[in-house]
Motif scaffolding. Structure first.
Motif, PDB file in Angstrom:
ATOM      1  N   HIS A   9       1.050  -1.323   0.220  1.00 53.59           N
ATOM      2  CA  HIS A   9       0.329  -0.027  -0.007  1.00 53.59           C
ATOM      3  C   HIS A   9       0.403   1.375  -0.498  1.00 53.59           C
ATOM      4  O   HIS A   9       0.089   2.828  -0.042  1.00 53.59           O
ATOM      5  CB  HIS A   9      -0.945  -0.141   1.334  1.00 53.59           C
ATOM      6  N   ALA A  27       0.495   6.841   1.204  1.00 55.07           N
ATOM      7  CA  ALA A  27      -0.727   5.808   0.772  1.00 55.07           C
ATOM      8  C   ALA A  27      -0.933   6.396  -0.711  1.00 55.07           C
ATOM      9  O   ALA A  27      -2.501   5.809  -0.868  1.00 55.07           O
ATOM     10  CB  ALA A  27      -0.868   4.740   1.897  1.00 55.07           C
ATOM     11  N   ALA A 301      -2.650  -0.022  -9.518  1.00 51.60           N
ATOM     12  CA  ALA A 301      -3.571   0.045  -8.863  1.00 51.60           C
ATOM     13  C   ALA A 301      -4.441   0.200  -9.043  1.00 51.60           C
ATOM     14  O   ALA A 301      -4.704   1.219  -9.696  1.00 51.60           O
ATOM     15  CB  ALA A 301      -2.807   0.323  -7.761  1.00 51.60           C
TER      16      ALA A 301
END
Ligand code: ADP
Ligand code: ZN
Length: 303
Positions: A9, A27, A301
Motif C-alpha cells: 500500500h 499511501a 493499482a
C-alpha cells in the motif's frame, strides 16, 4: 522488513524541481508517512542524496512502486537509449543526467516517470480539481509556464511530452516586450511567465501593482490564447491553472475565462459554465502527489 517491496500500500514519489526535490513516502494524500526535501544542486550530488532517502525507506517501510516527476524536458521513450535522461535545459550540468538508471538498478519495483506537470495533472484528477475527468490540463504559471496535458486518462505522447508552454501565441497589439524565452520570441512562457511578468514590471515592486494595472492585459491575453488552443486541440474538460502568478493574482482567473469565451466566439460551447479555467486544489502538494500518482499508475493499482 526484509524485501522493500512487501508494503503493497506504500509508494515512494520524487518531485524533481529546479530549486529543490521533494521525496515523499505515502499511501495517498491523507496518509503521508515521510517527507524529505533535498536542494537541487548538481546531478552528482542531488541524485545520490535522493537515492539515499529511497534506500532508507526501502530498508524500513518498503514501497510497492516509485514515481519520478521531473522538471523537463525529459526523455520519455522507453525504447530509446536515452530513456530517463534530462534533455536540453537551462540548468547547468543537468543535460544528459540519468535520472532513472540508478533507481531502476536499485529498486525492483515498477517505476513511473513523467514531467512534474503531467504528474501534477494526474494527481489533480485523482484527488483534486480534476476529479473523475479523463481529459484535463494542469497549468502552472510560475518561473516558467508548464502544462500537464491528459488525454483519455493518459499524459500525451508523441516524440516527447507536450510543451504547451512554448506554443506561439498572437501578441496583444502594441505589446513589444522582449520575450524571456531564449528559444522563442512569441511563446507563452516568454510572454506570460512570472519571469516575463518581472521583466514587464521593469523594477516596479509587485506590491505597488494594482489588480487592474495594464501589465496584466498581455498576460491575460497570452494565457487565454493558450487555453483557446488547448480547447481546440485535445479539448480538456477542465483546465486547472495555478502557480505563483495565478495564486498571487486571483483577479486573473475570471478575466482569462472571459477572454477565452470571447475569443472562441461561440464556435464551441466549452464546459464549466464560465469557469472552464479553475484553480488547482492540491497547492504545493500537487508535485509530490503527482509523483505518487505516477507510482500508483506504474503499479497498476486501482484508483
Ligand atoms: P516555481 O515556478 O519556481 O515553482 P512559483 O510557482 O512559486 O515558482 O512561481 C514563482 C513566480 O511567481 C515568480 O516569478 C514570481 O514573480 C511570481 N509571483 C510570486 N508572487 C506573486 C504575486 N503575488 N503576484 C504575481 N506573481 C507572483
Ligand atoms: Zn519558448
Amino acid at each position: 522488513m526484509g524485501d522493500g517491496s512487501d508494503s503493497p500500500h506504500l509508494f515512494a514519489g520524487v518531485e524533481l524541481g529546479g530549486t529543490k526535490c521533494v521525496c515523499i513516502l505515502a499511501a495517498g494524500p491523507d496518509d503521508i508517512r515521510d517527507r524529505q526535501v533535498i536542494p537541487t544542486t548538481a546531478p552528482w550530488e542531488t541524485l545520490p542524496a535522493i537515492k539515499a532517502v529511497l534506500d532508507g525507506w526501502w530498508g524500513t517501510h518498503g514501497f510497492a512502486g516509485l514515481g519520478i516527476a521531473s522538471f523537463g524536458p525529459i526523455k520519455l521513450n522507453p525504447r530509446a537509449a536515452d530513456y530517463g535522461q534530462v534533455g536540453a535545459t537551462n540548468k547547468p550540468d543537468w543535460e544528459g543526467a540519468d535520472l532513472l538508471g540508478p533507481l531502476k538498478a536499485a529498486f525492483p519495483v515498477p517505476i513511473g516517470f513523467d514531467t512534474d506537470v503531467n504528474g501534477a495533472a494526474l494527481a489533480e484528477i485523482r484527488w483534486g480539481s480534476g476529479r473523475g475527468l479523463d481529459d484535463f490540463a494542469y497549468v502552472t504559471v510560475g518561473t516558467g509556464v508548464g502544462v500537464g496535458l491528459i488525454v483519455h486518462g493518459k499524459p500525451t505522447r508523441g516524440f516527447s511530452h507536450s510543451e504547451i508552454g512554448h506554443i506561439l501565441v498572437p501578441r496583444l497589439a502594441n505589446d513589444d516586450m522582449v520575450s524571456v524565452c531564449r528559444f522563442h520570441d512569441d511563446c507563452v512562457e516568454g510572454l506570460a511567465s512570472g519571469t516575463a511578468l518581472n521583466a514587464r514590471l521593469g523594477g516596479r515592486a509587485l506590491a505597488d501593482v494594482a489588480s487592474d494595472d495594464p501589465v496584466w492585459e498581455p498576460i491575460v491575453h497570452t494565457l487565454a490564447s493558450m487555453v483557446h488552443s488547448l480547447a481546440c486541440t485535445t479539448g480538456p474538460i477542465r483546465v486547472a491553472m495555478g502557480g505563483g502568478v495565478l495564486a498571487g493574482q486571483p483577479q486573473l482567473l475570471p478575466r482569462i475565462n472571459a477572454e477565452v469565451e470571447a475569443s472562441l466566439s461561440g464556435y464551441m460551447q466549452i464546459p464549466g459554465d464560465g469557469a472552464y479555467v479553475t484553480a488547482p486544489e492540491l497547492g504545493t502538494m500537487a508535485g509530490p502527489l503527482g509523483a505518487i500518482a505516477l507510482a500508483i499508475d506504474a503499479v497498476g493499482a486501482p484508483a
